[in-house]
Design an enzyme around this catalytic site. Structure first.
Site, mmCIF file in Angstrom:
data_model
loop_
_atom_site.group_PDB
_atom_site.id
_atom_site.type_symbol
_atom_site.label_atom_id
_atom_site.label_comp_id
_atom_site.label_asym_id
_atom_site.label_seq_id
_atom_site.Cartn_x
_atom_site.Cartn_y
_atom_site.Cartn_z
ATOM 1 N N LYS A 257 7.872 -2.802 -0.078
ATOM 2 C CA LYS A 257 8.631 -1.782 -0.813
ATOM 3 C C LYS A 257 10.100 -2.161 -0.980
ATOM 4 O O LYS A 257 10.740 -1.791 -1.962
ATOM 5 C CB LYS A 257 8.537 -0.429 -0.098
ATOM 6 C CG LYS A 257 7.124 0.122 0.011
ATOM 7 C CD LYS A 257 6.808 1.078 -1.118
ATOM 8 C CE LYS A 257 5.335 1.410 -1.206
ATOM 9 N NZ LYS A 257 4.681 1.767 0.040
ATOM 10 N N GLU B 84 10.675 9.574 -3.562
ATOM 11 C CA GLU B 84 9.536 10.221 -2.927
ATOM 12 C C GLU B 84 8.969 9.237 -1.910
ATOM 13 O O GLU B 84 9.188 8.036 -2.020
ATOM 14 C CB GLU B 84 8.469 10.548 -3.974
ATOM 15 C CG GLU B 84 7.576 9.361 -4.385
ATOM 16 C CD GLU B 84 8.299 8.212 -5.075
ATOM 17 O OE1 GLU B 84 9.288 8.481 -5.770
ATOM 18 O OE2 GLU B 84 7.875 7.047 -4.906
ATOM 19 N N SER C 278 0.509 -6.344 2.748
ATOM 20 C CA SER C 278 1.666 -5.640 2.199
ATOM 21 C C SER C 278 2.614 -5.052 3.235
ATOM 22 O O SER C 278 3.784 -4.822 2.925
ATOM 23 C CB SER C 278 1.194 -4.536 1.256
ATOM 24 O OG SER C 278 0.272 -3.689 1.911
HETATM 25 C C1 LIG Z 1 3.262 2.061 0.064
HETATM 26 C C2 LIG Z 1 2.378 0.994 0.586
HETATM 27 C C3 LIG Z 1 1.255 0.566 -0.131
HETATM 28 C C4 LIG Z 1 0.798 1.220 -1.395
HETATM 29 O O1 LIG Z 1 1.688 1.100 -2.445
HETATM 30 P P1 LIG Z 1 1.438 0.139 -3.672
HETATM 31 O O2 LIG Z 1 2.425 0.589 -4.673
HETATM 32 O O3 LIG Z 1 0.015 0.308 -4.107
HETATM 33 O O4 LIG Z 1 1.699 -1.248 -3.204
HETATM 34 C C5 LIG Z 1 0.522 -0.491 0.373
HETATM 35 N N1 LIG Z 1 0.860 -1.088 1.533
HETATM 36 C C6 LIG Z 1 1.921 -0.700 2.260
HETATM 37 C C7 LIG Z 1 2.229 -1.392 3.526
HETATM 38 C C8 LIG Z 1 2.714 0.351 1.804
HETATM 39 O O5 LIG Z 1 3.782 0.737 2.533
#
Ligand SMILES: *Cc1c(COP(=O)(O)O)cnc(C)c1O
Length: 376
Positions: A85, A107, A361
């Site tokens: 993010k 948000e 992610s």
């Molecule tokens: C917020 C989040 C997501 C989901 O958001 P996307 O916009 O689909 O990437 C996925 N993995 C993590 C670790 C997150 O914090």
């Protein structure tokens, strides 16, 4: 080109917003076009990515869980603040500053975007208000505390499902009221044009790095690239590096109880037309996932288009499958992933493919309480 034609991905995207927001979206669209073409912006962004975010992130070969596959993890969990993010938040903070906006609204669901927004606001001296559903505040306590330490104001949202959907509606309401002074720092590739394009471009650094790293490591492109899909920003970011490579399968993994692409229908949510969870009357349905970051009934419009054209495929993973993958990765590789990418890992471990890249992610610290409460 008319407003309706701008920012379309096939039948999806566009702008479905009240009149009062149109000038701000136009300003952002014009500003973004100028700013991204400005070498001093690109230099500043690259410098911050390197020295503040911690890029490039490693591409790590997970040898102990591949089960015959060569499985690589793109380690976005090692970014500053623990998830991808921040890539988007840093870029949008620079844009807000160049547009002369001193106040940020955002948000958050899992709290990762709220933390990323609070972090860049601290770094750039911007006022920060984060809307968060009270249900999410309860299950993501550590991130609420982090936002407080960083100087952000977290405003609880107490209606509806008390999760990301309502938090997003509240953030948009705030923006409408304060649009002169405020930039809406949206956390995923959703919302009205130009947001899906801006967020995709700021997250595309994941795909650019991954492409170079896998070519260095293996001398060829992967058979498949797999990422979890909430709003879809980490997925679109890593996919962006491989969209032109027809031999590379692009696999998005949704939470089974929040499969906006797998079980959704066309509709409008939060300013754009996409594929959304809705009943026969078009009423937006509630999403359900163990993972707060995937618990959203909408998805970025570009993903709906990639699904329709067949360039990407989207599959579900259940809460139990994600938990099992999270435990496996922790015990065999010493990496505690967030629940969101654990969904991607669960499906990646079953793919009929030799060389697979998974976008890891984010890290799992925020999910410890939820994971431990489910036992082993
Ligand atoms: C917020 C989040 C997501 C989901 O958001 P996307 O916009 O689909 O990437 C996925 N993995 C993590 C670790 C997150 O914090």
């Amino acid at each position: 080109m008319s407003v309706a034609e701008r920012g379309l991905f096939g039948a999806y995207g566009g702008r479905y917003v009240p009149e009062t927001l149109v000038p701000a979206l136009d300003e952002l669209e014009r500003g973004w076009a100028e700013i991204r073409a400005d070498a001093s912006f690109q230099d500043e962004l690259a410098h911050l990515q390197e020295t503040y975010v911690g890029r490039p992130t490693p591409l790590y070969r997970a040898e102990r869980i591949g089960d015959g596959r060569r499985l690589y993890l793109k380690r976005e969990d090692l970014c500053h603040t623990g998830a991808h993010k921040i890539n988007n938040a840093v870029g949008q903070a620079l844009v807000a500053r160049r547009l002369g906006k001193r106040r940020i609204v955002a948000e958050t669901g899992a709290g990762q975007h709220g933390v990323a927004a609070a972090t860049v606001c601290a770094r750039f001296g911007l006022e920060c208000v984060v809307y968060m559903g009270s249900e999410d505040m309860a299950r993501q306590r550590p991130n609420v505390e982090r936002m407080g330490l960083l100087g952000a104001e977290v405003r609880p949202v107490e209606f509806g499902t008390r999760t990301l959907k309502e938090a997003t509606s509240e953030a948009i309401r705030d923006w409408i009221t304060n649009v002169e002074t405020t930039h809406y720092l949206i956390g995923s590739c959703v919302g009205p044009h130009p947001y899906p394009e801006i967020v995709r471009e700021l997250q595309a650094v994941i795909g650019r790095e991954t492409r170079g790293q896998i070519l260095d490591a293996e001398g060829r492109l992967p058979d498949a690239v797999v990422a979890c899909v909430g709003g879809g920003s980490n997925a679109i970011g890593i996919f962006a590096g491989f969209l032109g490579d027809d031999g590379v399968r692009l696999v998005g993994v949704e939470a089974a109880g929040a499969a906006s692409l797998g079980t959704g229908r066309p509709g409008v949510l939060h300013g754009a037309r996409s594929s959304i969870l809705a009943d026969e009357d078009g009423q937006v349905a509630d999403a359900h996932s163990i993972s707060a970051g995937l618990d959203y009934p909408g998805v970025g419009p570009e993903h709906a288009h990639l699904r329709d054209t067949g360039r990407a495929e989207y599959v579900p993973a259940t809460d139990e499958e994600a938990l099992a993958a999270l435990h496996l990765l922790a015990e065999r590789e010493g990496i505690i992933a967030a629940l969101e990418p654990a969904h991607a890992l669960a499906r990646a471990l079953e793919l009929d493919a030799e060389l697979v890249v998974v976008c890891l992610s984010g890290r799992g610290d925020k999910d410890l309480a939820v994971v431990l409460s489910h036992g082993r």
